[in-house]
Design a protein around this motif. Structure first.
Motif, PDB file in Angstrom:
ATOM      1  N   ALA A  88      49.507  36.746  42.811  1.00 41.80           N
ATOM      2  CA  ALA A  88      48.843  36.127  43.962  1.00 41.80           C
ATOM      3  C   ALA A  88      49.770  35.170  44.680  1.00 41.80           C
ATOM      4  N   GLN A  89      50.559  34.432  43.909  1.00 38.52           N
ATOM      5  CA  GLN A  89      51.495  33.492  44.531  1.00 38.52           C
ATOM      6  C   GLN A  89      52.616  34.232  45.248  1.00 38.52           C
ATOM      7  N   LYS A  90      53.126  35.297  44.618  1.00 43.59           N
ATOM      8  CA  LYS A  90      54.248  36.042  45.182  1.00 43.59           C
ATOM      9  C   LYS A  90      53.839  36.814  46.425  1.00 43.59           C
ATOM     10  N   LYS A  91      52.620  37.309  46.464  1.00 45.84           N
ATOM     11  CA  LYS A  91      52.171  38.147  47.581  1.00 45.84           C
ATOM     12  C   LYS A  91      51.341  37.378  48.603  1.00 45.84           C
ATOM     13  N   GLY A  92      51.107  36.093  48.376  1.00 44.01           N
ATOM     14  CA  GLY A  92      50.368  35.291  49.354  1.00 44.01           C
ATOM     15  C   GLY A  92      48.914  35.695  49.456  1.00 44.01           C
ATOM     16  N   ILE A  93      48.258  35.931  48.329  1.00 37.40           N
ATOM     17  CA  ILE A  93      46.861  36.377  48.345  1.00 37.40           C
ATOM     18  C   ILE A  93      45.956  35.197  48.633  1.00 37.40           C
ATOM     19  N   GLN A  94      45.082  35.367  49.627  1.00 34.52           N
ATOM     20  CA  GLN A  94      44.127  34.315  49.945  1.00 34.52           C
ATOM     21  C   GLN A  94      43.109  34.208  48.825  1.00 34.52           C
ATOM     22  N   GLY A  95      42.880  32.973  48.340  1.00 39.16           N
ATOM     23  CA  GLY A  95      41.963  32.781  47.230  1.00 39.16           C
ATOM     24  C   GLY A  95      42.667  32.778  45.888  1.00 39.16           C
ATOM     25  N   GLY A  96      43.997  32.979  45.890  1.00 41.17           N
ATOM     26  CA  GLY A  96      44.756  32.924  44.652  1.00 41.17           C
ATOM     27  C   GLY A  96      44.392  34.035  43.686  1.00 41.17           C
ATOM     28  N   TRP A  97      44.591  33.744  42.397  1.00 38.91           N
ATOM     29  CA  TRP A  97      44.352  34.784  41.390  1.00 38.91           C
ATOM     30  C   TRP A  97      42.876  35.162  41.300  1.00 38.91           C
ATOM     31  N   LYS A  98      41.992  34.191  41.661  1.00 36.32           N
ATOM     32  CA  LYS A  98      40.561  34.507  41.609  1.00 36.32           C
ATOM     33  C   LYS A  98      40.210  35.560  42.651  1.00 36.32           C
ATOM     34  N   GLY A  99      40.772  35.413  43.861  1.00 37.48           N
ATOM     35  CA  GLY A  99      40.522  36.420  44.888  1.00 37.48           C
ATOM     36  C   GLY A  99      41.083  37.772  44.494  1.00 37.48           C
ATOM     37  N   LEU A 100      42.286  37.783  43.878  1.00 40.77           N
ATOM     38  CA  LEU A 100      42.894  39.045  43.440  1.00 40.77           C
ATOM     39  C   LEU A 100      42.065  39.683  42.337  1.00 40.77           C
ATOM     40  N   TYR A 101      41.568  38.860  41.406  1.00 40.80           N
ATOM     41  CA  TYR A 101      40.754  39.390  40.312  1.00 40.80           C
ATOM     42  C   TYR A 101      39.432  39.946  40.827  1.00 40.80           C
ATOM     43  N   LYS A 102      38.840  39.251  41.796  1.00 42.51           N
ATOM     44  CA  LYS A 102      37.567  39.703  42.347  1.00 42.51           C
ATOM     45  C   LYS A 102      37.706  41.066  43.009  1.00 42.51           C
ATOM     46  N   ALA A 103      38.853  41.282  43.688  1.00 42.01           N
ATOM     47  CA  ALA A 103      39.060  42.561  44.365  1.00 42.01           C
ATOM     48  C   ALA A 103      39.403  43.681  43.394  1.00 42.01           C
ATOM     49  N   ASN A 104      39.824  43.342  42.169  1.00 43.08           N
ATOM     50  CA  ASN A 104      40.277  44.374  41.226  1.00 43.08           C
ATOM     51  C   ASN A 104      39.591  44.267  39.876  1.00 43.08           C
ATOM     52  N   ARG A 105      38.398  43.657  39.853  1.00 41.42           N
ATOM     53  CA  ARG A 105      37.736  43.448  38.564  1.00 41.42           C
ATOM     54  C   ARG A 105      37.436  44.754  37.845  1.00 41.42           C
ATOM     55  N   SER A 106      37.069  45.778  38.598  1.00 39.85           N
ATOM     56  CA  SER A 106      36.757  47.059  37.956  1.00 39.85           C
ATOM     57  C   SER A 106      37.986  47.660  37.294  1.00 39.85           C
ATOM     58  N   ALA A 107      39.177  47.390  37.851  1.00 40.29           N
ATOM     59  CA  ALA A 107      40.399  47.951  37.270  1.00 40.29           C
ATOM     60  C   ALA A 107      40.938  47.071  36.157  1.00 40.29           C
ATOM     61  N   VAL A 108      40.790  45.741  36.286  1.00 36.81           N
ATOM     62  CA  VAL A 108      41.348  44.824  35.287  1.00 36.81           C
ATOM     63  C   VAL A 108      40.451  44.719  34.070  1.00 36.81           C
ATOM     64  N   GLY A 109      39.156  44.648  34.295  1.00 37.53           N
ATOM     65  CA  GLY A 109      38.230  44.461  33.200  1.00 37.53           C
ATOM     66  C   GLY A 109      37.712  43.046  33.152  1.00 37.53           C
ATOM     67  N   ASP A 110      37.089  42.683  32.029  1.00 39.09           N
ATOM     68  CA  ASP A 110      36.451  41.387  31.923  1.00 39.09           C
ATOM     69  C   ASP A 110      37.425  40.250  31.631  1.00 39.09           C
ATOM     70  N   ASN A 111      38.633  40.572  31.205  1.00 37.67           N
ATOM     71  CA  ASN A 111      39.619  39.536  30.867  1.00 37.67           C
ATOM     72  C   ASN A 111      40.707  39.510  31.936  1.00 37.67           C
ATOM     73  N   PRO A 112      40.686  38.501  32.854  1.00 40.60           N
ATOM     74  CA  PRO A 112      41.689  38.470  33.924  1.00 40.60           C
ATOM     75  C   PRO A 112      43.093  38.148  33.418  1.00 40.60           C
ATOM     76  N   SER A 113      43.186  37.655  32.168  1.00 44.56           N
ATOM     77  CA  SER A 113      44.503  37.331  31.629  1.00 44.56           C
ATOM     78  C   SER A 113      45.196  38.544  31.029  1.00 44.56           C
ATOM     79  N   LEU A 114      44.476  39.642  30.918  1.00 48.02           N
ATOM     80  CA  LEU A 114      45.040  40.821  30.267  1.00 48.02           C
ATOM     81  C   LEU A 114      45.243  41.926  31.304  1.00 48.02           C
ATOM     82  N   ILE A 115      46.469  42.067  31.777  1.00 49.49           N
ATOM     83  CA  ILE A 115      46.816  43.169  32.679  1.00 49.49           C
ATOM     84  C   ILE A 115      48.008  43.890  32.082  1.00 49.49           C
ATOM     85  N   HIS A 116      48.034  45.212  32.241  1.00 52.96           N
ATOM     86  CA  HIS A 116      49.055  46.039  31.614  1.00 52.96           C
ATOM     87  C   HIS A 116      50.044  46.547  32.655  1.00 52.96           C
TER      88      HIS A 116
END
Length: 288
Positions: A88-116
């Motif tokens: 989020a910081q590198k790509k300038g995402i509005q809303g930070g990591w929370k906004g990025l997680y909200k847009a990709n929750r179905s792909a990331v899953g319930d744990n936003p700290s765990l991405i592969h």
């Protein structure tokens, strides 16, 4: 400019004609009955018709509102070491990591700290965030104008004739301290010795030196004692304070002459010796 209306042959509307019988005391009057074939008043017979351009409804003239462009969507593939916060910081995402997680929750899953690594994330960035507003652009214009104004003032100052500028003050150089002049007599010799002694931390006073000089040599810098025990040993006492050569060499003060008969060197070496043996030349009141 609209064209003038053209005269046309009057067009007559079909009418229904008939006879109506009106009773008027036995007499019948035949009156024509005229009924318009269409609703509305018929034009006056014989009046020319004027062609007018059709006026479109106001709603039809208003341009249709342009559809709002959707926010640009991009994708990002997770690599080793990534986190939602870092992306989020590198790509300038509005809303930070929370906004990025909200847009990709179905792909990331319930744990936003765990991405592969290899996970593909959708990056939605608000275009209004990157576009500077006119209100923010105003300070830049003001700053640019202020810079141009300062540059203009600098050019005017540089172009001014040298005669206008006030002459630079000549640097003030400190005058070298005048060397102290000492009289070439007993008073001058004692005073010069006292200044040298002060620089080397050797105690003594004018009166103490003068008293011992007068007792030992009566103020004669070339005085020599050839009859005492020192003289018998081959080292006679010499100078204003009657110093033998070995004592003079041992207590000679740097910066003074190495000549035992030199009055300043003799006084200073003798006072240095007296300070070592008696604490000060002031404490000497006899042979020493």
């Amino acid at each position: 400019m609209p064209a003038h209306g053209k005269h046309r042959r009057p067009r007559r509307h079909p009418v229904s004609r008939g006879l109506a019988l009106v009773g008027t005391g036995g007499a019948a009057l035949a009156l024509p009955l005229i009924a318009p074939a269409a609703a509305g008043a018929a034009p006056v017979s014989g009046a020319p018709e004027i062609s007018r351009p059709a006026v479109a409804p106001a709603a039809a003239l208003a341009p249709a509102a342009a559809p709002k462009a959707p926010a640009a969507a991009r994708t990002y593939t997770v690599v080793s070491g990534d986190s939602l916060s870092l992306i989020a910081q590198k790509k300038g995402i509005q809303g930070g990591w929370k906004g990025l997680y909200k847009a990709n929750r179905s792909a990331v899953g319930d744990n936003p700290s765990l991405i592969h690594p290899g996970l593909e994330l959708t990056l939605v960035r608000d275009s209004a965030k990157a576009a500077p507003t006119k209100a923010k652009a105003a300070p830049a214009t003001t700053k640019k104008a202020g810079t141009a104004e300062r540059a203009s003032r600098s050019e005017r100052r540089a172009a001014a004739p040298a005669a206008v500028a006030a002459p630079a003050a000549a640097p003030v150089q400190a005058a070298p301290a005048a060397a102290t002049q000492y009289a070439n007599n007993l008073d001058g010799w004692i005073r010069e010795s006292l200044d040298i002694m002060a620089r080397h931390g050797i105690p003594g006073s004018y009166d103490g030196i003068l008293r011992n000089v007068m007792r030992e040599s009566s103020g004669n810098p070339l005085a020599i004692n050839n009859w005492d025990s020192n003289a018998a040993k081959g080292t006679p006492s010499k100078g204003l304070l009657q110093v033998i050569q070995p004592t003079f060499d041992a207590y000679h003060v740097p910066g003074t002459s190495t000549d035992l008969y030199d009055p300043v060197a003799n006084i200073t070496a003798a006072c240095n010796y007296a300070a070592d043996r008696y604490g000060s030349i002031d404490n000497v009141n006899g042979a020493y």
